[in-house]
Design a protein around this motif. Structure first.
Motif, PDB file in Angstrom:
ATOM      1  N   PRO A   8      46.270 -61.262   4.121  1.00 14.15           N
ATOM      2  CA  PRO A   8      45.816 -59.871   4.175  1.00 14.15           C
ATOM      3  C   PRO A   8      44.342 -59.772   3.793  1.00 14.15           C
ATOM      4  CG  PRO A   8      47.278 -60.237   2.298  1.00 14.15           C
ATOM      5  CD  PRO A   8      47.310 -61.475   3.127  1.00 14.15           C
ATOM      6  N   ALA A   9      43.705 -58.670   4.219  1.00 10.02           N
ATOM      7  CA  ALA A   9      42.279 -58.496   3.913  1.00 10.02           C
ATOM      8  C   ALA A   9      42.052 -58.543   2.408  1.00 10.02           C
ATOM      9  CB  ALA A   9      41.785 -57.181   4.497  1.00 10.02           C
ATOM     10  N   ILE A  10      42.865 -57.786   1.692  1.00 10.56           N
ATOM     11  CA  ILE A  10      42.725 -57.757   0.234  1.00 10.56           C
ATOM     12  C   ILE A  10      44.112 -57.775  -0.375  1.00 10.56           C
ATOM     13  CG2 ILE A  10      41.970 -56.398  -1.769  1.00 10.56           C
ATOM     14  CD1 ILE A  10      39.997 -55.031   0.256  1.00 10.56           C
ATOM     15  N   VAL A  36      46.063 -54.757   1.238  1.00 12.73           N
ATOM     16  CA  VAL A  36      45.406 -54.051   2.335  1.00 12.73           C
ATOM     17  C   VAL A  36      45.364 -54.992   3.521  1.00 12.73           C
ATOM     18  CG1 VAL A  36      43.341 -52.828   3.070  1.00 12.73           C
ATOM     19  CG2 VAL A  36      43.951 -52.873   0.646  1.00 12.73           C
ATOM     20  N   HIS A  37      45.946 -54.550   4.646  1.00 16.43           N
ATOM     21  CA  HIS A  37      45.953 -55.416   5.818  1.00 16.43           C
ATOM     22  C   HIS A  37      44.673 -55.241   6.608  1.00 16.43           C
ATOM     23  CE1 HIS A  37      49.956 -56.691   5.000  1.00 16.43           C
ATOM     24  NE2 HIS A  37      50.345 -55.438   4.862  1.00 16.43           N
ATOM     25  N   ARG A  38      44.423 -56.209   7.484  1.00 19.39           N
ATOM     26  CA  ARG A  38      43.212 -56.138   8.297  1.00 19.39           C
ATOM     27  C   ARG A  38      43.264 -54.924   9.210  1.00 19.39           C
ATOM     28  NH1 ARG A  38      42.208 -62.568   9.423  1.00 19.39           N
ATOM     29  NH2 ARG A  38      42.193 -63.042   7.212  1.00 19.39           N
ATOM     30  N   GLY A  39      42.159 -54.214   9.292  1.00 22.96           N
ATOM     31  CA  GLY A  39      42.086 -53.045  10.147  1.00 22.96           C
ATOM     32  C   GLY A  39      42.651 -51.788   9.519  1.00 22.96           C
ATOM     33  N   GLU A  40      43.192 -51.922   8.319  1.00 21.43           N
ATOM     34  CA  GLU A  40      43.793 -50.758   7.678  1.00 21.43           C
ATOM     35  C   GLU A  40      42.724 -49.875   7.031  1.00 21.43           C
ATOM     36  OE1 GLU A  40      47.945 -50.155   5.227  1.00 21.43           O
ATOM     37  OE2 GLU A  40      46.706 -51.881   4.779  1.00 21.43           O
ATOM     38  N   LYS A  41      42.984 -48.556   6.996  1.00 18.99           N
ATOM     39  CA  LYS A  41      42.072 -47.629   6.333  1.00 18.99           C
ATOM     40  C   LYS A  41      42.803 -46.977   5.181  1.00 18.99           C
ATOM     41  CE  LYS A  41      40.761 -47.675  10.866  1.00 18.99           C
ATOM     42  NZ  LYS A  41      40.600 -49.118  10.668  1.00 18.99           N
ATOM     43  N   LEU A  42      42.271 -47.190   3.963  1.00 16.70           N
ATOM     44  CA  LEU A  42      42.899 -46.613   2.777  1.00 16.70           C
ATOM     45  C   LEU A  42      41.984 -45.556   2.183  1.00 16.70           C
ATOM     46  CD1 LEU A  42      45.087 -48.798   2.736  1.00 16.70           C
ATOM     47  CD2 LEU A  42      44.590 -49.122   0.312  1.00 16.70           C
ATOM     48  N   VAL A  43      42.567 -44.429   1.811  1.00 14.57           N
ATOM     49  CA  VAL A  43      41.800 -43.460   1.032  1.00 14.57           C
ATOM     50  C   VAL A  43      42.363 -43.481  -0.377  1.00 14.57           C
ATOM     51  CG1 VAL A  43      41.445 -40.999   0.652  1.00 14.57           C
ATOM     52  CG2 VAL A  43      40.971 -41.998   2.889  1.00 14.57           C
ATOM     53  N   ILE A  44      41.471 -43.625  -1.347  1.00 16.14           N
ATOM     54  CA  ILE A  44      41.899 -43.680  -2.744  1.00 16.14           C
ATOM     55  C   ILE A  44      41.413 -42.398  -3.410  1.00 16.14           C
ATOM     56  CG2 ILE A  44      41.677 -44.941  -4.917  1.00 16.14           C
ATOM     57  CD1 ILE A  44      40.851 -47.308  -2.730  1.00 16.14           C
ATOM     58  N   CYS A  45      42.350 -41.643  -3.979  1.00 14.09           N
ATOM     59  CA  CYS A  45      41.938 -40.408  -4.634  1.00 14.09           C
ATOM     60  C   CYS A  45      42.565 -40.337  -6.010  1.00 14.09           C
ATOM     61  CB  CYS A  45      42.312 -39.199  -3.783  1.00 14.09           C
ATOM     62  SG  CYS A  45      44.076 -39.064  -3.493  1.00 14.09           S
ATOM     63  N   GLY A  46      42.164 -39.325  -6.734  1.00 14.92           N
ATOM     64  CA  GLY A  46      42.663 -39.180  -8.096  1.00 14.92           C
ATOM     65  C   GLY A  46      41.638 -38.468  -8.935  1.00 14.92           C
ATOM     66  N   PRO A  47      42.049 -37.954 -10.095  1.00 10.30           N
ATOM     67  CA  PRO A  47      41.087 -37.236 -10.950  1.00 10.30           C
ATOM     68  C   PRO A  47      39.990 -38.174 -11.445  1.00 10.30           C
ATOM     69  CG  PRO A  47      43.227 -37.475 -12.054  1.00 10.30           C
ATOM     70  CD  PRO A  47      43.409 -37.982 -10.668  1.00 10.30           C
ATOM     71  N   SER A  48      38.879 -37.587 -11.907  1.00  8.34           N
ATOM     72  CA  SER A  48      37.781 -38.447 -12.359  1.00  8.34           C
ATOM     73  C   SER A  48      38.234 -39.190 -13.614  1.00  8.34           C
ATOM     74  CB  SER A  48      36.530 -37.619 -12.628  1.00  8.34           C
ATOM     75  OG  SER A  48      36.763 -36.748 -13.682  1.00  8.34           O
ATOM     76  N   GLY A  49      37.778 -40.433 -13.714  1.00  4.91           N
ATOM     77  CA  GLY A  49      38.205 -41.261 -14.836  1.00  4.91           C
ATOM     78  C   GLY A  49      39.535 -41.944 -14.595  1.00  4.91           C
ATOM     79  N   SER A  50      40.061 -41.848 -13.367  1.00  3.43           N
ATOM     80  CA  SER A  50      41.367 -42.457 -13.117  1.00  3.43           C
ATOM     81  C   SER A  50      41.248 -43.939 -12.788  1.00  3.43           C
ATOM     82  CB  SER A  50      42.066 -41.729 -11.968  1.00  3.43           C
ATOM     83  OG  SER A  50      41.264 -41.794 -10.810  1.00  3.43           O
TER      84      SER A  50
END
Lengths: 260, 363
Positions: free
Chosen positions: A19-21, A43-57
């Motif tokens: 995997p990519a990562i 994370v697989h190749r070609g995958e798009k991940l959005v990482i969200c969360g409150p600040s300081g997370s």
């Protein structure tokens, strides 16, 4: 409208390739403060991940661990099957293949836009100057600012600078691009031009990890949304599931705050 | 007094302009009692000092008469002494028949400096050019291989000042950069080494470092291992300059935001390459005013080598003044030497100013 939107299927991972990562049991402390707690993420190749969360997370810290801008203390991180170690040469080799776009652009103010773009291809990839400049102009056209090539970063608007930063990452032909809150430092009217560039990049099949609060972007391009809170991955799901049926109480609270 | 609002004058007639200017300056000079008092005070001072100064410098001065006795009777400056003694002032006690050699050396150094300040000549071959020129210069000065040998103890005057300045600062600059980086290193041994070196050199007067190099070293080093006195003074000046430059450059490094290091690292640039391409160009630019300051101080510090028996410009001047044929015109000699130091320092200041204006101004 929502129905007509193309459903995004995560590109099928090549079973023979790593995997990519891959992060397994990753932990990080700042002194006694436990910033990242037992992170497991593939994370697989070609995958798009959005990482969200409150600040300081810990979401920025997590993606900064992937190219070793931050060091983790426990667990493993493997990029394209190569595990991050203390070997500085190996880290530099891994970094060549991971592009990064920062919140504050971090362009080099003493160099022109063209020099910003050609510097790493020439000095790291050993590309000839002429070829590096050709590549640079190609990507400047893709981010729609080829006419700014001979200006200095200080002469450009924030949105233009961030698009240059994306082009700078692309000039190294990376396999993965990390975005660390790429639109948070921009004036509202410039957010769209940067997001449009990122959408175009996603459509080309780039592996992308993106820390952002732009939920519209997440809906549009993400294969998965990762929600983090207090150093943990709390929830991970497709955008449609995550936004319509958040499973966790903390996700619900966060979405209620950010969407209103 | 009544406050009267005067209408602003419309376009002045051509004849009125001078009157207006006169009125404005009169108002500036005598507008208030304090201004009037200051104007009078400085007027009296100017009248009291300028005419006698002009009389001494020019009117009563001996300008061209090469006869020393003319200076004895004149009440003004003895400029003919500077002219008659110019060889000794510029080249010290260098053998009379060989003075063409230091003359060429001076011209060569000045020409190279002039060449080096052009941005167009900033390339690796400039360094090679300097190294080749220095080999030529030391051969011309010291002799051997076809030229009469002249020991460094007979060198003197302008070539000594120029050589000490150029070589000490030229070597101290890269050493200072390495020391500055070492002091910011995360490796304790390297950091502590840099701190100890910088702080001990900064804690000592230059004079004492020069004394150690020239007087104490011969006491504990065998003659065969002892470098030449000129070289020892040069090394002492270089170490001194490097310690000061290191701290100035470190100040510039502190000003570079963390994001610049991260962006360079994220592109896969190794440490030294990132320093060379990204960090140092910005850090040095930030530090230009302070660097210029330190370097100008170092240009003048070279004159301190006279205490260890090297004949720089000032020592040569003092030697020339000892000639019993002449009435020992010290003020004129030191004005002449001062003018040379001023020309060197001021030229460098202009160069620093040019560097500061160069490149992007917006950040």
């Amino acid at each position: 409208m929502l129905l007509s939107a193309p459903t995004r299927v995560p590109s099928m991972p090549d079973p023979s390739a790593a995997p990519a990562i891959q992060m397994t049991g990753m932990n990080k402390w700042y002194g006694n403060f436990h910033v990242l707690k037992n992170i497991n993420l593939t994370v697989h190749r070609g995958e798009k991940l959005v990482i969200c969360g409150p600040s300081g997370s810990g979401k920025s810290t997590m993606i900064r661990c992937i190219n070793r801008l931050e060091e983790h203390q426990q667990g493993q991180i493997a990029v394209e099957g190569v595990e991050l170690s203390h070997d500085l040469k190996q880290i530099d080799v891994i970094r060549r293949d991971i592009g990064m776009v920062f919140q504050h652009f971090n362009l080099f103010p003493h160099l022109t836009i063209l020099e910003n773009l050609t510097l790493a291809p020439i000095w790291v990839r050993r590309m000839r100057r002429g070829q590096a400049e050709q590549t640079a102009m190609h990507y400047l056209e893709r981010v729609k600012i080829p006419d700014q090539a001979h200006k200095y970063p200080g002469q450009l608007s924030g949105g233009q600078q961030q698009r240059v930063a994306i082009a700078r990452a692309l000039c190294m032909s990376p396999k993965i691009i990390l975005f660390d809150e790429p639109t948070s430092a921009l004036d509202p009217e410039m957010v769209k031009e940067v997001l449009d560039t990122m959408v175009a990049l996603a459509e080309d099949g780039m592996t992308m990890l993106c820390v952002t609060h732009e939920m519209g972007f997440a809906r549009q391009v993400a294969d998965r949304v990762v929600f983090m809170d207090q150093g943990e991955i709390v929830e991970m799901n497709t955008p449609s599931e995550f936004f319509s049926h958040p499973r966790h109480q903390r996700s619900k609270l966060f979405l209620a705050q950010i969407l209103n | 007094m009544k406050a009267v609002s005067l209408p602003l004058p419309a376009e002045p007639m051509p004849g009125q302009i001078r009157f207006g200017a006169f009125r404005r300056s009169a108002k500036l000079l005598f507008g208030t009692p304090l201004n009037a008092a200051l104007t009078l005070l400085f007027g009296v001072l100017l009248v009291a000092t300028v005419p006698p100064m002009l009389r001494w410098l020019v009117i009563d001065a001996v300008l061209f008469n090469p006869n020393p006795s003319a200076c004895r009777v004149a009440t003004g400056a003895c400029w003919s002494f500077i002219y008659a003694k110019s060889g000794q002032l510029l080249f010290g006690i260098y053998p009379l028949d060989e003075r063409w050699r230091p003359a060429i050396v001076c011209l060569l150094i000045l020409a190279l400096l002039g060449w080096s300040v052009r941005p167009a000549s900033w390339a690796p071959r400039l360094l090679a050019l300097w190294v080749a020129a220095l080999v030529l210069i030391f051969w011309l000065m010291g002799g051997g291989i076809g030229l009469t040998e002249v020991p460094t103890s007979s060198w003197g005057g302008l070539p000594v000042t120029l050589l000490l300045t150029v070589v000490a600062i030229g070597v101290a600059f890269p050493v200072g950069i390495v020391l500055a980086l070492a002091r910011r290193s995360t490796m304790p041994a390297i950091r502590i080494g840099a701190v100890v070196l910088i702080e001990s050199v900064r804690g000592l007067p230059l004079l004492s470092i020069l004394f150690v190099a020239s007087i104490m070293m011969p006491l504990f080093l065998p003659e065969a291992l002892l470098p030449d006195k000129f070289v020892r003074a040069l090394v002492a000046l270089t170490i001194f300059a490097a310690a000061y430059l290191a701290e100035v450059i470190r100040g510039g490094l502190q000003a570079i935001p963390k994001g610049q290091y991260e962006a360079a690292a994220a592109l896969g640039l190794p440490f030294w390459r990132a320093q060379y391409l990204i960090i140092l160009p910005q850090a040095i630019r930030v530090a230009i005013p302070a660097l210029a300051n330190t370097i100008i101080v170092m240009i003048k510090n070279t004159s301190l080598v006279l205490v260890v028996g090297l004949f720089d410009l000032i020592s040569s001047g003092k030697a020339a003044l000892a000639d019993p044929d002449w009435p020992s015109p010290a003020a004129e000699t030191f004005l002449f030497i001062g003018a040379i130091f001023f020309a060197l320092s001021f030229s460098f200041a202009r160069f620093a100013d040019f560097l500061e204006r160069r490149g992007p101004t917006a950040h």
